[in-house]
Design a protein around this motif. Structure first.
Motif, mmCIF file in Angstrom:
data_model
loop_
_atom_site.group_PDB
_atom_site.id
_atom_site.type_symbol
_atom_site.label_atom_id
_atom_site.label_comp_id
_atom_site.label_asym_id
_atom_site.label_seq_id
_atom_site.Cartn_x
_atom_site.Cartn_y
_atom_site.Cartn_z
ATOM 1 N N GLU A 1 60.002 44.775 46.923
ATOM 2 C CA GLU A 1 59.145 43.589 47.032
ATOM 3 C C GLU A 1 59.598 42.634 48.129
ATOM 4 O O GLU A 1 58.974 41.587 48.330
ATOM 5 N N ARG B 1 44.253 40.719 47.514
ATOM 6 C CA ARG B 1 44.081 39.624 46.576
ATOM 7 C C ARG B 1 45.215 38.598 46.704
ATOM 8 O O ARG B 1 45.005 37.395 46.643
ATOM 9 N N GLY B 2 46.440 39.116 46.890
ATOM 10 C CA GLY B 2 47.569 38.209 47.028
ATOM 11 C C GLY B 2 47.480 37.346 48.269
ATOM 12 O O GLY B 2 47.870 36.173 48.253
ATOM 13 N N ALA C 1 43.144 50.724 45.346
ATOM 14 C CA ALA C 1 43.507 49.765 44.309
ATOM 15 C C ALA C 1 44.800 49.031 44.659
ATOM 16 O O ALA C 1 44.897 47.808 44.502
ATOM 17 N N ARG C 2 45.802 49.760 45.137
ATOM 18 C CA ARG C 2 47.073 49.109 45.459
ATOM 19 C C ARG C 2 46.935 48.169 46.652
ATOM 20 O O ARG C 2 47.449 47.046 46.632
ATOM 21 N N THR C 3 46.246 48.620 47.684
ATOM 22 C CA THR C 3 46.049 47.764 48.855
ATOM 23 C C THR C 3 45.203 46.555 48.504
ATOM 24 O O THR C 3 45.428 45.449 49.008
ATOM 25 N N PHE C 4 44.231 46.754 47.608
ATOM 26 C CA PHE C 4 43.401 45.632 47.168
ATOM 27 C C PHE C 4 44.245 44.543 46.513
ATOM 28 O O PHE C 4 43.954 43.342 46.676
ATOM 29 N N GLU C 5 45.294 44.927 45.788
ATOM 30 C CA GLU C 5 46.164 43.911 45.195
ATOM 31 C C GLU C 5 46.859 43.094 46.282
ATOM 32 O O GLU C 5 47.064 41.886 46.130
ATOM 33 N N GLY C 6 47.239 43.740 47.386
ATOM 34 C CA GLY C 6 47.796 42.994 48.510
ATOM 35 C C GLY C 6 46.773 42.064 49.128
ATOM 36 O O GLY C 6 47.083 40.929 49.505
ATOM 37 N N ARG D 1 36.596 45.345 45.392
ATOM 38 C CA ARG D 1 37.276 46.635 45.498
ATOM 39 C C ARG D 1 36.200 47.706 45.464
ATOM 40 O O ARG D 1 35.571 47.982 44.443
ATOM 41 N N GLY E 1 43.110 35.859 47.842
ATOM 42 C CA GLY E 1 42.412 35.611 46.593
ATOM 43 C C GLY E 1 42.215 34.161 46.224
ATOM 44 O O GLY E 1 41.333 33.836 45.419
#
Length: 306
Positions: A48, A133-134, A126-131, A146, A137
């Motif tokens: 991280e 969003r961070g 999905a994983r890249t979408f979390e990035g 997504r 978002g």
């Protein structure tokens, strides 16, 4: 956005990891070798650990230090795709809407948010979408989806997360996944279902091989004057996306690397693509698009000697 850029770090260990990456960057003779360096260090340090890129007027952009794609651009603070930046700046005030399709972690989403009334960002992984969003978002004028951009909305397709780089993730199509890749399902969205009728938007399209299908789903938006920024990769000597666009009646294609320069044919585009590892951005729109006319005028003004 190249002025007032600086970096901060998620932790003291991240600063150390970054310093090591800088040294390894000088030793890496290829992009692939540097990617292996970045992934190898990421197994030694906290996965991280991150560097945060700050640019005047834009939201901070967080980059994991095990990411061999984005850290190449954070190192040495080199400008990323300045030809895209020039188009967005020229379009600011000329349209209320920017669509970042294949948004990845949201670099252009966060850069565009101060320039447009509304930004729509779409990412399939999905994983890249979390990035994404961070990074984007919390921005009040940004809407995130997504989904995979395709010819029509509502299909469920298989998406491949390639093991070497998230930047090469793609819909499966006719090319099977590698044994080390991970697959997931994703629902499709068509551009014409994202861009409201009567709105001429700036649409950045980077969907790793699904460009032609995505363009098919943008017929109304393009007919109503939307301007497309699309990628034609250096390893595609046939220039398939550009050839498809040039074959459409009334469509014009431009390079924006040194002003907005008309591309009359595939041979001219092919001659510009000198690096087989690089994605080249071009601009396409109907010749009669008022938004395109405003972009041409803005580029012409910026090119005049002062």
């Amino acid at each position: 956005m190249t002025a007032q850029r600086h970096l901060t770090f998620s932790s003291p260990a991240a600063r150390v990891q970054y310093a090591l990456l800088m040294g390894l960057f000088r030793c890496a003779v290829t992009r692939g070798l540097y990617g292996r360096f970045a992934r190898g260090l990421g197994k030694v340090f906290d996965p991280e650990n991150a560097v945060i890129l700050h640019e005047a007027g834009a939201a901070p952009y967080r980059i994991l230090l095990n990411d061999g794609y984005w850290t190449r651009f954070a190192l040495y603070l080199a400008p990323y795709e300045p030809e895209v930046d020039s188009v967005l700046r020229a379009a600011s005030g000329a349209t209320p809407l920017f669509c970042d399709l294949g948004a990845n972690m949201g670099y252009w989403t966060t850069r565009a948010a101060p320039l447009f009334e509304r930004v729509i960002a779409v990412e399939a992984s999905a994983r890249t979408f979390e990035g994404l969003r961070g990074n984007a978002g919390t921005l009040s004028n940004v809407t995130l989806h997504r989904a995979a951009i395709h010819a029509g909305s509502g299909q469920v397709l298989t998406f491949v997360n390639t093991h070497l780089s998230h930047a090469s993730a793609r819909l499966m199509g006719d090319l099977p996944a590698n044994a080390q890749d991970q697959t997931e399902t994703v629902t499709t969205l068509a551009i014409d279902d994202l861009v409201p009728p009567g709105t001429a938007a700036v649409i950045k399209l980077d969907v790793e091989g699904a460009e032609i299908a995505a363009i098919s789903g943008a017929a109304r938006a393009i007919a109503e004057g939307s301007v497309l920024i699309y990628e034609d990769h250096g390893n595609d000597r046939a220039c398939m996306v550009s050839a498809h666009l040039l074959a459409q009646p009334g469509l014009s294609v431009y390079s924006s690397e040194n002003g907005l320069i008309a591309m009359p044919d595939v041979a001219t585009i092919r001659a510009l693509k000198r690096d087989p590892f690089k994605g080249y951005n071009f601009v396409a729109a109907h010749a009669e698009s008022p938004l395109l006319a405003q972009l041409i005028q803005s580029f012409a003004k910026s090119a005049k000697p002062r």
